[in-house]
Design a protein around this motif. Sequence first.
Motif, PDB file in Angstrom:
ATOM      1  N   TRP A  96       0.823  -1.389  -0.065  1.00  0.00           N
ATOM      2  CA  TRP A  96       0.045   0.121   0.056  1.00  0.00           C
ATOM      3  C   TRP A  96       0.937   1.271  -0.158  1.00  0.00           C
ATOM      4  O   TRP A  96       1.907   1.381   0.779  1.00  0.00           O
ATOM      5  CB  TRP A  96      -0.907   0.098   1.324  1.00  0.00           C
ATOM      6  N   HIS A  97       0.596   2.231  -0.762  1.00  0.00           N
ATOM      7  CA  HIS A  97       1.123   3.478  -0.856  1.00  0.00           C
ATOM      8  C   HIS A  97      -0.029   4.479  -0.407  1.00  0.00           C
ATOM      9  O   HIS A  97      -1.119   4.296  -1.046  1.00  0.00           O
ATOM     10  CB  HIS A  97       1.995   3.562  -2.155  1.00  0.00           C
ATOM     11  N   LYS A 120       1.411  16.216  -1.885  1.00  0.00           N
ATOM     12  CA  LYS A 120       2.781  15.507  -1.546  1.00  0.00           C
ATOM     13  C   LYS A 120       3.022  14.556  -2.331  1.00  0.00           C
ATOM     14  O   LYS A 120       2.165  13.996  -3.188  1.00  0.00           O
ATOM     15  CB  LYS A 120       2.663  15.005  -0.193  1.00  0.00           C
ATOM     16  N   GLU A 121       4.110  13.726  -2.462  1.00  0.00           N
ATOM     17  CA  GLU A 121       4.398  12.672  -3.213  1.00  0.00           C
ATOM     18  C   GLU A 121       3.984  11.357  -2.404  1.00  0.00           C
ATOM     19  O   GLU A 121       3.524  11.414  -1.488  1.00  0.00           O
ATOM     20  CB  GLU A 121       6.101  12.698  -3.275  1.00  0.00           C
ATOM     21  N   ARG A 122       3.649  10.646  -3.553  1.00  0.00           N
ATOM     22  CA  ARG A 122       3.119   9.289  -3.289  1.00  0.00           C
ATOM     23  C   ARG A 122       4.393   8.642  -2.385  1.00  0.00           C
ATOM     24  O   ARG A 122       5.607   8.674  -2.582  1.00  0.00           O
ATOM     25  CB  ARG A 122       2.810   8.377  -4.178  1.00  0.00           C
ATOM     26  N   GLU A 123       3.865   7.920  -1.239  1.00  0.00           N
ATOM     27  CA  GLU A 123       4.716   7.320  -0.122  1.00  0.00           C
ATOM     28  C   GLU A 123       4.451   5.833   0.129  1.00  0.00           C
ATOM     29  O   GLU A 123       3.169   5.586   0.123  1.00  0.00           O
ATOM     30  CB  GLU A 123       4.964   8.162   1.165  1.00  0.00           C
ATOM     31  N   LEU A 124       5.385   4.973   0.235  1.00  0.00           N
ATOM     32  CA  LEU A 124       4.983   3.628   0.901  1.00  0.00           C
ATOM     33  C   LEU A 124       4.687   3.621   2.505  1.00  0.00           C
ATOM     34  O   LEU A 124       5.216   4.344   3.105  1.00  0.00           O
ATOM     35  CB  LEU A 124       6.405   2.806   0.732  1.00  0.00           C
ATOM     36  N   VAL A 125       3.441   2.943   2.454  1.00  0.00           N
ATOM     37  CA  VAL A 125       2.929   2.709   3.713  1.00  0.00           C
ATOM     38  C   VAL A 125       3.407   1.454   4.373  1.00  0.00           C
ATOM     39  O   VAL A 125       3.668   1.196   5.508  1.00  0.00           O
ATOM     40  CB  VAL A 125       1.459   2.823   3.580  1.00  0.00           C
ATOM     41  N   ASP A 132      -3.421  10.630   8.195  1.00  0.00           N
ATOM     42  CA  ASP A 132      -3.471   9.514   7.417  1.00  0.00           C
ATOM     43  C   ASP A 132      -4.381   9.908   6.163  1.00  0.00           C
ATOM     44  O   ASP A 132      -4.416   9.116   5.359  1.00  0.00           O
ATOM     45  CB  ASP A 132      -3.832   8.631   8.311  1.00  0.00           C
ATOM     46  N   THR A 133      -4.894  11.083   6.194  1.00  0.00           N
ATOM     47  CA  THR A 133      -5.825  11.452   5.281  1.00  0.00           C
ATOM     48  C   THR A 133      -5.081  11.275   3.834  1.00  0.00           C
ATOM     49  O   THR A 133      -4.086  11.962   3.406  1.00  0.00           O
ATOM     50  CB  THR A 133      -6.341  12.958   5.619  1.00  0.00           C
ATOM     51  N   ALA A 134      -5.476  10.541   2.801  1.00  0.00           N
ATOM     52  CA  ALA A 134      -4.727  10.413   1.572  1.00  0.00           C
ATOM     53  C   ALA A 134      -5.479   9.446   0.619  1.00  0.00           C
ATOM     54  O   ALA A 134      -6.460   8.926   1.125  1.00  0.00           O
ATOM     55  CB  ALA A 134      -3.393   9.906   1.655  1.00  0.00           C
ATOM     56  N   ILE A 135      -5.151   9.365  -0.552  1.00  0.00           N
ATOM     57  CA  ILE A 135      -5.598   8.439  -1.461  1.00  0.00           C
ATOM     58  C   ILE A 135      -4.729   7.334  -1.343  1.00  0.00           C
ATOM     59  O   ILE A 135      -3.357   7.411  -1.353  1.00  0.00           O
ATOM     60  CB  ILE A 135      -5.717   8.766  -3.023  1.00  0.00           C
ATOM     61  N   TYR A 136      -5.160   5.887  -1.079  1.00  0.00           N
ATOM     62  CA  TYR A 136      -4.399   4.893  -1.023  1.00  0.00           C
ATOM     63  C   TYR A 136      -4.454   3.970  -2.038  1.00  0.00           C
ATOM     64  O   TYR A 136      -5.557   3.635  -2.670  1.00  0.00           O
ATOM     65  CB  TYR A 136      -4.893   4.062   0.333  1.00  0.00           C
ATOM     66  N   TYR A 137      -3.328   3.611  -2.627  1.00  0.00           N
ATOM     67  CA  TYR A 137      -3.144   2.816  -3.902  1.00  0.00           C
ATOM     68  C   TYR A 137      -2.590   1.573  -3.538  1.00  0.00           C
ATOM     69  O   TYR A 137      -1.597   1.434  -2.711  1.00  0.00           O
ATOM     70  CB  TYR A 137      -2.232   3.648  -4.516  1.00  0.00           C
ATOM     71  N   CYS A 138      -3.343   0.613  -4.060  1.00  0.00           N
ATOM     72  CA  CYS A 138      -2.601  -0.807  -3.982  1.00  0.00           C
ATOM     73  C   CYS A 138      -1.573  -0.923  -5.065  1.00  0.00           C
ATOM     74  O   CYS A 138      -1.680  -0.632  -6.054  1.00  0.00           O
ATOM     75  CB  CYS A 138      -3.880  -1.850  -4.098  1.00  0.00           C
ATOM     76  N   ARG A 139      -0.488  -1.667  -4.670  1.00  0.00           N
ATOM     77  CA  ARG A 139       0.657  -1.982  -5.504  1.00  0.00           C
ATOM     78  C   ARG A 139       0.808  -3.453  -5.704  1.00  0.00           C
ATOM     79  O   ARG A 139       1.054  -4.169  -4.579  1.00  0.00           O
ATOM     80  CB  ARG A 139       1.829  -1.317  -4.890  1.00  0.00           C
ATOM     81  N   TYR A 140       1.001  -3.949  -6.987  1.00  0.00           N
ATOM     82  CA  TYR A 140       1.259  -5.304  -7.067  1.00  0.00           C
ATOM     83  C   TYR A 140       2.636  -5.534  -7.698  1.00  0.00           C
ATOM     84  O   TYR A 140       2.845  -4.806  -8.765  1.00  0.00           O
ATOM     85  CB  TYR A 140       0.170  -5.772  -7.975  1.00  0.00           C
ATOM     86  N   ASP A 141       3.586  -6.155  -7.285  1.00  0.00           N
ATOM     87  CA  ASP A 141       5.066  -6.446  -7.948  1.00  0.00           C
ATOM     88  C   ASP A 141       5.169  -7.746  -8.312  1.00  0.00           C
ATOM     89  O   ASP A 141       4.849  -8.646  -7.576  1.00  0.00           O
ATOM     90  CB  ASP A 141       5.993  -5.690  -6.760  1.00  0.00           C
ATOM     91  N   ALA A 142       5.611  -7.830  -9.465  1.00  0.00           N
ATOM     92  CA  ALA A 142       5.842  -9.320 -10.028  1.00  0.00           C
ATOM     93  C   ALA A 142       7.152  -9.174 -10.727  1.00  0.00           C
ATOM     94  O   ALA A 142       7.694  -8.078 -11.006  1.00  0.00           O
ATOM     95  CB  ALA A 142       4.768  -9.786 -10.928  1.00  0.00           C
TER      96      ALA A 142
END
Length: 116
Positions: free
Chosen positions: A36-37, A43-48, A90-100
């Motif tokens: 999750w990012h 602000k820049e996207r950050e790793l959660v 913690d307010t933000a858009i939360y993005y799922c990230r899939y790495d392969a």
Amino acid sequence: QVQLAESGGGLVQAGDSLRLSCAASGRTFSRYSMGWHRQAPGKERELVAVINWTNGGTTYADSVKGRFTITRDSAKSTMYLQMNSLKPEDTAIYYCRYDAYGGGYWGQGTQVTVSS
């Protein structure tokens, strides 16, 4: 191709909890991690948090350690983020990230808003 379906965002008050879900479908055989990012306005996207899909190892941003927990359900091909003691920051858009091996994918994002 891999498709990601996120859910669970919303508007809560400080101190409340939320659980985000991200279900992966499609050609998922080469997955090695999911995470999750988040990106707050201006602000820049950050790793959660990130979880190794094979061994379940996890990594967290310092700002969420002790409050957020990332887990996976391999049978459902789904990742979760349990967020407790939420803060306005913690307010933000939360993005799922899939790495392969060979590439990665982003989800469309889900809004989390924490009011004070």
